[in-house]
Motif scaffolding. Structure first.
Motif, PDB file in Angstrom:
ATOM      1  N   LYS A   1       0.819  -1.222   0.000  1.00  0.00           N
ATOM      2  CA  LYS A   1       0.000   0.000   0.000  1.00  0.00           C
ATOM      3  C   LYS A   1       0.847   1.263   0.000  1.00  0.00           C
ATOM      4  O   LYS A   1       0.510   2.253  -0.671  1.00  0.00           O
ATOM      5  CB  LYS A   1      -0.916  -0.003   1.229  1.00  0.00           C
ATOM      6  N   ASP A   2       1.962   1.264   0.724  1.00  0.00           N
ATOM      7  CA  ASP A   2       2.749   2.483   0.927  1.00  0.00           C
ATOM      8  C   ASP A   2       3.794   2.724  -0.156  1.00  0.00           C
ATOM      9  O   ASP A   2       3.997   3.864  -0.582  1.00  0.00           O
ATOM     10  CB  ASP A   2       3.420   2.443   2.300  1.00  0.00           C
ATOM     11  N   TYR A   3       4.476   1.666  -0.578  1.00  0.00           N
ATOM     12  CA  TYR A   3       5.568   1.869  -1.539  1.00  0.00           C
ATOM     13  C   TYR A   3       5.502   0.912  -2.729  1.00  0.00           C
ATOM     14  O   TYR A   3       6.474   0.763  -3.462  1.00  0.00           O
ATOM     15  CB  TYR A   3       6.931   1.721  -0.838  1.00  0.00           C
TER      16      TYR A   3
ATOM     17  N   TYR B   1       1.777   3.030  -7.115  1.00  0.00           N
ATOM     18  CA  TYR B   1       2.477   4.175  -7.719  1.00  0.00           C
ATOM     19  C   TYR B   1       1.915   4.470  -9.110  1.00  0.00           C
ATOM     20  O   TYR B   1       1.680   5.632  -9.459  1.00  0.00           O
ATOM     21  CB  TYR B   1       3.974   3.873  -7.803  1.00  0.00           C
ATOM     22  N   ILE B   2       1.678   3.415  -9.895  1.00  0.00           N
ATOM     23  CA  ILE B   2       1.098   3.578 -11.234  1.00  0.00           C
ATOM     24  C   ILE B   2      -0.334   4.101 -11.136  1.00  0.00           C
ATOM     25  O   ILE B   2      -0.745   4.997 -11.886  1.00  0.00           O
ATOM     26  CB  ILE B   2       1.135   2.247 -12.010  1.00  0.00           C
ATOM     27  N   LEU B   3      -1.106   3.550 -10.190  1.00  0.00           N
ATOM     28  CA  LEU B   3      -2.500   3.962 -10.028  1.00  0.00           C
ATOM     29  C   LEU B   3      -2.625   5.417  -9.595  1.00  0.00           C
ATOM     30  O   LEU B   3      -3.634   6.074  -9.874  1.00  0.00           O
ATOM     31  CB  LEU B   3      -3.199   3.053  -9.001  1.00  0.00           C
TER      32      LEU B   3
ATOM     33  N   PHE C   1      -1.194   7.914 -10.786  1.00  0.00           N
ATOM     34  CA  PHE C   1      -1.212   8.804 -11.947  1.00  0.00           C
ATOM     35  C   PHE C   1      -2.628   9.012 -12.491  1.00  0.00           C
ATOM     36  O   PHE C   1      -2.883   9.976 -13.209  1.00  0.00           O
ATOM     37  CB  PHE C   1      -0.315   8.251 -13.058  1.00  0.00           C
ATOM     38  N   ILE C   2      -3.532   8.082 -12.171  1.00  0.00           N
ATOM     39  CA  ILE C   2      -4.927   8.243 -12.609  1.00  0.00           C
ATOM     40  C   ILE C   2      -5.835   8.507 -11.404  1.00  0.00           C
ATOM     41  O   ILE C   2      -7.041   8.246 -11.440  1.00  0.00           O
ATOM     42  CB  ILE C   2      -5.410   7.011 -13.398  1.00  0.00           C
ATOM     43  N   ASN C   3      -5.201   8.994 -10.323  1.00  0.00           N
ATOM     44  CA  ASN C   3      -5.940   9.367  -9.103  1.00  0.00           C
ATOM     45  C   ASN C   3      -6.746   8.218  -8.510  1.00  0.00           C
ATOM     46  O   ASN C   3      -7.887   8.391  -8.074  1.00  0.00           O
ATOM     47  CB  ASN C   3      -6.863  10.565  -9.394  1.00  0.00           C
ATOM     48  N   VAL C   4      -6.154   7.044  -8.494  1.00  0.00           N
ATOM     49  CA  VAL C   4      -6.769   5.861  -7.887  1.00  0.00           C
ATOM     50  C   VAL C   4      -5.870   5.373  -6.757  1.00  0.00           C
ATOM     51  O   VAL C   4      -4.651   5.290  -6.917  1.00  0.00           O
ATOM     52  CB  VAL C   4      -6.964   4.734  -8.913  1.00  0.00           C
ATOM     53  N   GLY C   5      -6.505   5.052  -5.622  1.00  0.00           N
ATOM     54  CA  GLY C   5      -5.738   4.484  -4.528  1.00  0.00           C
ATOM     55  C   GLY C   5      -5.247   5.515  -3.537  1.00  0.00           C
ATOM     56  O   GLY C   5      -5.722   6.652  -3.528  1.00  0.00           O
ATOM     57  N   PRO C   6      -4.319   5.114  -2.657  1.00  0.00           N
ATOM     58  CA  PRO C   6      -3.683   3.783  -2.657  1.00  0.00           C
ATOM     59  C   PRO C   6      -4.627   2.678  -2.183  1.00  0.00           C
ATOM     60  O   PRO C   6      -5.440   2.887  -1.292  1.00  0.00           O
ATOM     61  CB  PRO C   6      -2.519   3.964  -1.685  1.00  0.00           C
ATOM     62  N   ILE C   7      -4.507   1.503  -2.835  1.00  0.00           N
ATOM     63  CA  ILE C   7      -5.350   0.351  -2.516  1.00  0.00           C
ATOM     64  C   ILE C   7      -4.578  -0.592  -1.605  1.00  0.00           C
ATOM     65  O   ILE C   7      -3.425  -0.936  -1.890  1.00  0.00           O
ATOM     66  CB  ILE C   7      -5.779  -0.388  -3.798  1.00  0.00           C
ATOM     67  N   ASN C   8      -5.209  -1.005  -0.535  1.00  0.00           N
ATOM     68  CA  ASN C   8      -4.568  -1.902   0.432  1.00  0.00           C
ATOM     69  C   ASN C   8      -4.820  -3.348   0.001  1.00  0.00           C
ATOM     70  O   ASN C   8      -5.709  -4.027   0.504  1.00  0.00           O
ATOM     71  CB  ASN C   8      -5.125  -1.646   1.834  1.00  0.00           C
ATOM     72  N   PHE C   9      -4.013  -3.830  -0.952  1.00  0.00           N
ATOM     73  CA  PHE C   9      -4.209  -5.164  -1.515  1.00  0.00           C
ATOM     74  C   PHE C   9      -3.981  -6.272  -0.496  1.00  0.00           C
ATOM     75  O   PHE C   9      -4.639  -7.310  -0.540  1.00  0.00           O
ATOM     76  CB  PHE C   9      -3.256  -5.382  -2.701  1.00  0.00           C
ATOM     77  N   LEU C  10      -3.043  -6.071   0.413  1.00  0.00           N
ATOM     78  CA  LEU C  10      -2.578  -7.154   1.275  1.00  0.00           C
ATOM     79  C   LEU C  10      -3.221  -7.171   2.663  1.00  0.00           C
ATOM     80  O   LEU C  10      -3.352  -8.251   3.256  1.00  0.00           O
ATOM     81  CB  LEU C  10      -1.054  -7.068   1.431  1.00  0.00           C
ATOM     82  N   ASP C  11      -3.618  -6.035   3.188  1.00  0.00           N
ATOM     83  CA  ASP C  11      -4.084  -5.967   4.577  1.00  0.00           C
ATOM     84  C   ASP C  11      -5.551  -5.593   4.719  1.00  0.00           C
ATOM     85  O   ASP C  11      -6.004  -5.274   5.814  1.00  0.00           O
ATOM     86  CB  ASP C  11      -3.223  -4.966   5.362  1.00  0.00           C
ATOM     87  N   ASP C  12      -6.289  -5.612   3.636  1.00  0.00           N
ATOM     88  CA  ASP C  12      -7.727  -5.347   3.678  1.00  0.00           C
ATOM     89  C   ASP C  12      -8.465  -6.657   3.419  1.00  0.00           C
ATOM     90  O   ASP C  12      -8.319  -7.243   2.341  1.00  0.00           O
ATOM     91  CB  ASP C  12      -8.099  -4.308   2.612  1.00  0.00           C
ATOM     92  N   PRO C  13      -9.269  -7.141   4.395  1.00  0.00           N
ATOM     93  CA  PRO C  13      -9.992  -8.416   4.203  1.00  0.00           C
ATOM     94  C   PRO C  13     -10.863  -8.447   2.952  1.00  0.00           C
ATOM     95  O   PRO C  13     -11.033  -9.502   2.338  1.00  0.00           O
ATOM     96  CB  PRO C  13     -10.855  -8.522   5.473  1.00  0.00           C
ATOM     97  N   LYS C  14     -11.388  -7.281   2.564  1.00  0.00           N
ATOM     98  CA  LYS C  14     -12.249  -7.229   1.381  1.00  0.00           C
ATOM     99  C   LYS C  14     -11.463  -7.397   0.087  1.00  0.00           C
ATOM    100  O   LYS C  14     -12.038  -7.729  -0.950  1.00  0.00           O
ATOM    101  CB  LYS C  14     -13.004  -5.890   1.354  1.00  0.00           C
ATOM    102  N   MET C  15     -10.155  -7.138   0.142  1.00  0.00           N
ATOM    103  CA  MET C  15      -9.312  -7.220  -1.055  1.00  0.00           C
ATOM    104  C   MET C  15      -8.525  -8.526  -1.139  1.00  0.00           C
ATOM    105  O   MET C  15      -7.875  -8.786  -2.148  1.00  0.00           O
ATOM    106  CB  MET C  15      -8.327  -6.055  -1.080  1.00  0.00           C
TER     107      MET C  15
END
Length: 293
Positions: free
Chosen positions: A130-132, A137-139, A141-155
């Motif tokens: 989520k942090d680095y 980082y790519i997202l 640029f299109i004003n998306v995120g940051p997305i917590n892929f690893l520590d969010d139960p929903k993800m």
């Protein structure tokens, strides 16, 4: 004079040559399967197992964690396998038809298959951080995120599915490319003479001749997907996501056996999973045979 037919089953020499392979299969496949079935009806420690009837099956079948594990496994299997196969087919067609130096690209795509899944999982954890992470980082640029892929139960399941699709591409692409090489090329010449488009050629020539390869990949991929464990362990650093949000059937079995030391329940879950995979494989083979006729 009656002509004698050779039968490998009745040849002592054939059985002699097969003995080493049969010994390995019996010791490492047949015996563990029988032992698993026996332990599933027992309780206690491995040194002191006693008969427990069907109690282990009752506990496992009524366990909400097992229900969640089966649902996650089903979601993973029916998402990863078809999407992964479609993406693999697209990449295979591009490599086969559009790219000059096919051998180089085949090698590039096959490298992940030879790489340790744990090592790849470490890389993915850095990419999805989520942090680095590079993905966030790519997202950005299109004003998306940051997305917590690893520590969010929903993800958690979404992350596992993405990782599962990527990790299965290499094997699928190599097998599909071998099938594309065996497609009869004369059919395309005739199709070009009659003005058939590339899409029509794919669905009327390529796809029908690739059915045996696709059938094989569907069967192997679904079995592997139902047994998914390494991907979960790798992407979530030895856990099944936050609050076991990405737990799967095999991860449930692992926890029962090696963490909770409930050996009978773990083996009962393994037998249930085996039966589910067997039933699904039989149904899948029946449907695919009907479709291919």
């Amino acid at each position: 004079m009656k002509k004698l037919k050779y039968s490998a089953e009745n040849s002592p020499q054939a059985w002699l040559y097969l003995l080493p392979a049969l010994f390995i299969i019996i010791v490492f496949h047949v015996y563990p399967l029988i032992k698993t079935f026996i332990i599933s009806f027992e309780k206690g420690t491995l040194n002191n197992l006693v008969f427990n009837g069907v109690r282990n099956y009752q506990i496992v079948l009524s366990d909400p964690k097992f229900h969640k594990a089966i649902l996650n496994t089903t979601l993973y299997s029916f998402t990863v396998v078809p999407i992964g196969l479609i993406i693999s087919m697209i990449i295979s067609l591009i490599i086969f038809e559009k790219i000059k130096y096919k051998d180089i690209f085949e090698t590039i795509f096959f490298i992940p298959y030879l790489t340790s899944i744990i090592a790849v999982g470490i890389v993915f954890r850095f990419l999805l951080n989520k942090d680095y992470g590079f993905i966030n980082y790519i997202l950005s640029f299109i004003n998306v995120g940051p997305i917590n892929f690893l520590d969010d139960p929903k993800m958690s399941m979404f992350t596992l599915i993405i990782f599962g699709i990527w990790s299965g591409l290499a094997f699928n692409i190599i097998i599909l490319l071998s099938g594309l090489r065996n497609v009869e090329r004369n059919y395309y010449k005739v199709a070009d003479m009659f003005g058939a488009t590339k899409t029509e050629q794919f669905f009327r020539i390529t796809l029908p001749q690739m059915i045996p390869i696709i059938t094989f990949l569907l069967m192997v991929n679904f079995i592997n997907a139902f047994k998914v464990y390494s991907q979960v362990f790798a992407i979530f650093n030895g856990k099944a996501g936050i609050a076991d949000s990405a737990t799967t059937a095999v991860f449930y079995i692992f926890n029962k056996f090696y963490v909770e030391y409930r050996y009978g329940q773990g083996m009962a879950a393994a037998v249930i999973l085996f039966i589910l995979i067997l039933i699904f494989t039989m149904i899948q083979n029946y449907v695919l045979k009907r479709i291919s006729k």
